[in-house]
Design a protein around this motif. Structure first.
Motif, PDB file in Angstrom:
ATOM      1  N   PRO A  12       0.834  -1.205   0.000  1.00  0.00           N
ATOM      2  CA  PRO A  12       0.000   0.000   0.000  1.00  0.00           C
ATOM      3  C   PRO A  12       0.868   1.254   0.000  1.00  0.00           C
ATOM      4  CG  PRO A  12      -0.821  -1.590   1.577  1.00  0.00           C
ATOM      5  CD  PRO A  12       0.486  -2.118   1.089  1.00  0.00           C
ATOM      6  N   GLU A  13       0.727   2.063  -1.031  1.00  0.00           N
ATOM      7  CA  GLU A  13       1.517   3.284  -1.144  1.00  0.00           C
ATOM      8  C   GLU A  13       0.707   4.514  -0.768  1.00  0.00           C
ATOM      9  OE1 GLU A  13       4.320   1.669  -4.810  1.00  0.00           O
ATOM     10  OE2 GLU A  13       2.780   3.163  -5.195  1.00  0.00           O
ATOM     11  N   SER A  14      -0.600   4.375  -0.735  1.00  0.00           N
ATOM     12  CA  SER A  14      -1.438   5.506  -0.354  1.00  0.00           C
ATOM     13  C   SER A  14      -2.681   4.970   0.314  1.00  0.00           C
ATOM     14  CB  SER A  14      -1.820   6.328  -1.595  1.00  0.00           C
ATOM     15  OG  SER A  14      -2.557   5.535  -2.483  1.00  0.00           O
ATOM     16  N   GLU A  15      -3.305   5.790   1.115  1.00  0.00           N
ATOM     17  CA  GLU A  15      -4.503   5.378   1.818  1.00  0.00           C
ATOM     18  C   GLU A  15      -5.713   5.471   0.890  1.00  0.00           C
ATOM     19  OE1 GLU A  15      -3.504   6.505   6.414  1.00  0.00           O
ATOM     20  OE2 GLU A  15      -4.207   8.108   5.109  1.00  0.00           O
ATOM     21  N   GLY A  16      -6.837   4.927   1.355  1.00  0.00           N
ATOM     22  CA  GLY A  16      -8.058   5.003   0.581  1.00  0.00           C
ATOM     23  C   GLY A  16      -8.112   4.043  -0.578  1.00  0.00           C
ATOM     24  N   THR A  17      -7.478   2.870  -0.433  1.00  0.00           N
ATOM     25  CA  THR A  17      -7.416   1.899  -1.522  1.00  0.00           C
ATOM     26  C   THR A  17      -8.083   0.597  -1.103  1.00  0.00           C
ATOM     27  OG1 THR A  17      -5.350   2.847  -2.359  1.00  0.00           O
ATOM     28  CG2 THR A  17      -5.874   0.597  -3.029  1.00  0.00           C
ATOM     29  N   ARG A  34       3.327 -11.028  -1.690  1.00  0.00           N
ATOM     30  CA  ARG A  34       2.663  -9.727  -1.851  1.00  0.00           C
ATOM     31  C   ARG A  34       1.355  -9.692  -1.077  1.00  0.00           C
ATOM     32  NH1 ARG A  34       0.112  -7.150  -7.283  1.00  0.00           N
ATOM     33  NH2 ARG A  34      -0.050  -4.995  -6.552  1.00  0.00           N
ATOM     34  N   ALA A  35       0.582 -10.806  -1.128  1.00  0.00           N
ATOM     35  CA  ALA A  35      -0.676 -10.851  -0.401  1.00  0.00           C
ATOM     36  C   ALA A  35      -0.448 -10.714   1.102  1.00  0.00           C
ATOM     37  CB  ALA A  35      -1.397 -12.164  -0.698  1.00  0.00           C
ATOM     38  N   ILE A  36       0.559 -11.397   1.614  1.00  0.00           N
ATOM     39  CA  ILE A  36       0.869 -11.308   3.045  1.00  0.00           C
ATOM     40  C   ILE A  36       1.233  -9.882   3.430  1.00  0.00           C
ATOM     41  CG2 ILE A  36       2.466 -12.057   4.853  1.00  0.00           C
ATOM     42  CD1 ILE A  36       2.712 -14.723   3.289  1.00  0.00           C
ATOM     43  N   GLU A  37       2.079  -9.250   2.642  1.00  0.00           N
ATOM     44  CA  GLU A  37       2.528  -7.887   2.951  1.00  0.00           C
ATOM     45  C   GLU A  37       1.364  -6.904   2.933  1.00  0.00           C
ATOM     46  OE1 GLU A  37       7.086  -7.501   1.537  1.00  0.00           O
ATOM     47  OE2 GLU A  37       5.632  -7.822  -0.072  1.00  0.00           O
ATOM     48  N   VAL A  38       0.506  -7.029   1.933  1.00  0.00           N
ATOM     49  CA  VAL A  38      -0.634  -6.122   1.832  1.00  0.00           C
ATOM     50  C   VAL A  38      -1.579  -6.312   3.014  1.00  0.00           C
ATOM     51  CG1 VAL A  38      -2.726  -5.616   0.513  1.00  0.00           C
ATOM     52  CG2 VAL A  38      -0.534  -5.813  -0.662  1.00  0.00           C
ATOM     53  N   LEU A  39      -1.889  -7.567   3.348  1.00  0.00           N
ATOM     54  CA  LEU A  39      -2.819  -7.836   4.440  1.00  0.00           C
ATOM     55  C   LEU A  39      -2.264  -7.375   5.787  1.00  0.00           C
ATOM     56  CD1 LEU A  39      -4.137 -11.359   3.358  1.00  0.00           C
ATOM     57  CD2 LEU A  39      -5.387  -9.194   3.292  1.00  0.00           C
ATOM     58  N   ARG A  40      -0.958  -7.332   5.925  1.00  0.00           N
ATOM     59  CA  ARG A  40      -0.356  -6.838   7.162  1.00  0.00           C
ATOM     60  C   ARG A  40      -0.411  -5.319   7.272  1.00  0.00           C
ATOM     61  NH1 ARG A  40       5.085 -10.706   7.339  1.00  0.00           N
ATOM     62  NH2 ARG A  40       4.079 -12.537   8.321  1.00  0.00           N
ATOM     63  N   LYS A  41      -0.570  -4.648   6.155  1.00  0.00           N
ATOM     64  CA  LYS A  41      -0.513  -3.182   6.139  1.00  0.00           C
ATOM     65  C   LYS A  41      -1.886  -2.506   6.158  1.00  0.00           C
ATOM     66  CE  LYS A  41       4.000  -2.557   5.769  1.00  0.00           C
ATOM     67  NZ  LYS A  41       4.796  -1.750   6.713  1.00  0.00           N
ATOM     68  N   VAL A  42      -2.924  -3.206   5.692  1.00  0.00           N
ATOM     69  CA  VAL A  42      -4.220  -2.542   5.563  1.00  0.00           C
ATOM     70  C   VAL A  42      -4.837  -2.278   6.932  1.00  0.00           C
ATOM     71  CG1 VAL A  42      -4.688  -3.478   3.268  1.00  0.00           C
ATOM     72  CG2 VAL A  42      -5.424  -4.749   5.301  1.00  0.00           C
ATOM     73  N   ASP A  43      -5.811  -1.354   6.943  1.00  0.00           N
ATOM     74  CA  ASP A  43      -6.495  -0.995   8.188  1.00  0.00           C
ATOM     75  C   ASP A  43      -7.647  -1.939   8.512  1.00  0.00           C
ATOM     76  OD1 ASP A  43      -5.038   1.523   8.720  1.00  0.00           O
ATOM     77  OD2 ASP A  43      -5.960   2.160   6.834  1.00  0.00           O
ATOM     78  N   LEU A  44      -8.216  -2.573   7.481  1.00  0.00           N
ATOM     79  CA  LEU A  44      -9.394  -3.404   7.681  1.00  0.00           C
ATOM     80  C   LEU A  44      -9.423  -4.492   6.607  1.00  0.00           C
ATOM     81  CD1 LEU A  44     -12.168  -3.695   9.224  1.00  0.00           C
ATOM     82  CD2 LEU A  44     -13.162  -2.300   7.384  1.00  0.00           C
ATOM     83  N   ILE A  45      -9.876  -5.695   6.999  1.00  0.00           N
ATOM     84  CA  ILE A  45     -10.030  -6.793   6.049  1.00  0.00           C
ATOM     85  C   ILE A  45     -11.495  -7.208   6.021  1.00  0.00           C
ATOM     86  CG2 ILE A  45      -9.420  -9.174   5.467  1.00  0.00           C
ATOM     87  CD1 ILE A  45      -6.754  -8.719   6.894  1.00  0.00           C
ATOM     88  N   ALA A  46     -12.101  -7.173   4.844  1.00  0.00           N
ATOM     89  CA  ALA A  46     -13.474  -7.655   4.653  1.00  0.00           C
ATOM     90  C   ALA A  46     -13.392  -9.097   4.188  1.00  0.00           C
ATOM     91  CB  ALA A  46     -14.202  -6.793   3.628  1.00  0.00           C
ATOM     92  N   ALA A  47     -13.924 -10.021   5.006  1.00  0.00           N
ATOM     93  CA  ALA A  47     -13.800 -11.453   4.740  1.00  0.00           C
ATOM     94  C   ALA A  47     -15.171 -12.087   4.562  1.00  0.00           C
ATOM     95  CB  ALA A  47     -13.057 -12.143   5.886  1.00  0.00           C
ATOM     96  N   GLU A  48     -15.259 -13.071   3.665  1.00  0.00           N
ATOM     97  CA  GLU A  48     -16.526 -13.753   3.415  1.00  0.00           C
ATOM     98  C   GLU A  48     -17.060 -14.396   4.692  1.00  0.00           C
ATOM     99  OE1 GLU A  48     -18.339 -17.258   0.492  1.00  0.00           O
ATOM    100  OE2 GLU A  48     -16.224 -16.689   0.359  1.00  0.00           O
ATOM    101  N   ASP A  49     -16.178 -15.064   5.433  1.00  0.00           N
ATOM    102  CA  ASP A  49     -16.541 -15.668   6.717  1.00  0.00           C
ATOM    103  C   ASP A  49     -15.355 -15.459   7.649  1.00  0.00           C
ATOM    104  OD1 ASP A  49     -17.041 -17.321   8.932  1.00  0.00           O
ATOM    105  OD2 ASP A  49     -18.169 -18.752   7.723  1.00  0.00           O
ATOM    106  N   THR A  50     -15.520 -14.625   8.643  1.00  0.00           N
ATOM    107  CA  THR A  50     -14.403 -14.282   9.532  1.00  0.00           C
ATOM    108  C   THR A  50     -13.890 -15.519  10.271  1.00  0.00           C
ATOM    109  OG1 THR A  50     -15.966 -13.672  11.273  1.00  0.00           O
ATOM    110  CG2 THR A  50     -15.214 -11.918   9.822  1.00  0.00           C
ATOM    111  N   ARG A  51     -14.761 -16.485  10.537  1.00  0.00           N
ATOM    112  CA  ARG A  51     -14.330 -17.701  11.247  1.00  0.00           C
ATOM    113  C   ARG A  51     -13.403 -18.545  10.374  1.00  0.00           C
ATOM    114  NH1 ARG A  51     -20.319 -19.705  12.223  1.00  0.00           N
ATOM    115  NH2 ARG A  51     -20.251 -19.010  10.029  1.00  0.00           N
ATOM    116  N   THR A  52     -13.615 -18.504   9.074  1.00  0.00           N
ATOM    117  CA  THR A  52     -12.751 -19.236   8.156  1.00  0.00           C
ATOM    118  C   THR A  52     -11.431 -18.510   7.940  1.00  0.00           C
ATOM    119  OG1 THR A  52     -14.659 -20.173   7.001  1.00  0.00           O
ATOM    120  CG2 THR A  52     -12.569 -20.157   5.801  1.00  0.00           C
ATOM    121  N   SER A  53     -11.490 -17.189   7.837  1.00  0.00           N
ATOM    122  CA  SER A  53     -10.300 -16.404   7.504  1.00  0.00           C
ATOM    123  C   SER A  53      -9.357 -16.185   8.681  1.00  0.00           C
ATOM    124  CB  SER A  53     -10.724 -15.041   6.944  1.00  0.00           C
ATOM    125  OG  SER A  53     -11.431 -15.197   5.736  1.00  0.00           O
ATOM    126  N   ARG A  54      -9.896 -16.171   9.895  1.00  0.00           N
ATOM    127  CA  ARG A  54      -9.049 -15.858  11.048  1.00  0.00           C
ATOM    128  C   ARG A  54      -7.881 -16.823  11.217  1.00  0.00           C
ATOM    129  NH1 ARG A  54      -8.214 -11.208  12.982  1.00  0.00           N
ATOM    130  NH2 ARG A  54      -6.172 -11.893  12.240  1.00  0.00           N
TER     131      ARG A  54
END
Length: 294
Positions: A12-17, A34-54
């Motif tokens: 993430p190079e800028s906010e609001g993405t 790349r996916a790991i790095e991005v997910l570590r940097k974002v402010d929020l993750i929208a997941a289909e099922d939080t119990r599966t993604s956690r």
């Protein structure tokens, strides 16, 4: 105007993405750096099922807060995510497995964000579609991805009939409790000689790849209850060019169809002829009606 980011962005190079992030369909080793790095940097993750993604996120040390986003609340949650983006926050969108919006929630959110002038960045990775196609050995360069067929028998059969003559590889997803019924209808409507590559539980412990004709696939699944478990992807070879070109049957085939029509109803005669020749149902049906009329 809709704007997409430069594909060179690694973090993430800028906010609001909004980042659309692919996750593994089974094997955790398929998670990209790349996916790991991005997910570590974002402010929020929208997941289909939080119990599966956690558990997945915990495995990679990803601590961003989660919000659920599934097919029943996607429109409502899209507005929440747009509000977060407008506040300058970065958001990642993930599904339970694979690439969001490919027979999974996500397309509506992406559409709403783009309409609102937001920035959307794809973080590519695994998709069950391309995973199976890469090992199917089908040389046709075109494919048509249909996703899941309807659960209701009549509508499922109608959709299968409508796709019979496509000159492209056809890819379906299917659930374990419907796999046998779907293969049976495909063999009946498209001819048992059409070749299929079946992928079950791709990248997981009990991954199975089976390549055969549709008729053989029906017997293979029927004979082993273990092959009626897990998630399935089917890749079926294109319809024969002879049917697509609109040419008539070969003389010997026409004679056989005429003999069948003399003893069977049109539907049954077409079914038997399809099983014997592998020709698609629709051209055979049209030919049968022509012969009946003459």
């Amino acid at each position: 105007m809709t704007h997409f980011s430069s594909p060179a962005s690694a973090l993430p190079e800028s906010e609001g993405t909004l980042y659309v992030v692919a996750t593994p369909i089974g094997n955790l080793g398929d998670m990209t750096l790349r996916a790991i790095e991005v997910l570590r940097k974002v402010d929020l993750i929208a997941a289909e099922d939080t119990r599966t993604s956690r558990p997945l996120l915990d495995h990679f040390g990803i601590m961003a807060p989660l919000v659920s986003l599934h097919q029943h609340n996607e429109r409502k949650k899209a507005q929440l995510l747009i509000h977060k983006l407008q506040e300058g926050r970065s958001v990642a969108l993930i599904s339970d497995a694979g690439t969001p919006a490919i027979s999974d929630p996500g397309a509506r959110v992406v559409d709403e964000v783009l309409k609102a002038g937001g920035k959307v960045v794809p973080i590519p990775g695994v998709s069950a579609v391309t995973t199976l196609l890469s090992v199917a050995g089908m040389t046709c360069p075109q494919f048509y991805f249909h996703g899941f067929l309807p659960a209701k028998k009549g509508e499922r059969q109608r959709q299968i009939q409508s796709l019979a003559d496509l000159t492209a590889v056809v890819v379906f997803y299917e659930a374990p409790h419907r796999i046998l019924a779907t293969l049976t209808v495909l063999a009946q409507e498209w001819g048992g000689a059409r070749r299929v590559t079946l992928g079950r539980e791709l990248t997981k412990r009990f991954e199975t790849l089976h390549r055969s004709t549709l008729e053989e696939a029906v017997h293979w699944v029927q004979a082993d209850p273990n092959q009626q478990r897990g998630e399935f992807v089917l890749a079926i070879e294109p319809a024969p060019e002879v049917a697509q070109a609109g040419t008539v049957l070969e003389p010997s085939q026409e004679r056989w169809l005429a003999v069948l029509l003399a003893h069977l109803p049109v539907k049954e005669a077409v079914h038997v002829m399809g099983e014997a020749t592998g020709l698609p149902r629709n051209p055979l049906y049209a030919e049968a009606l022509r012969l009946k009329g003459s």
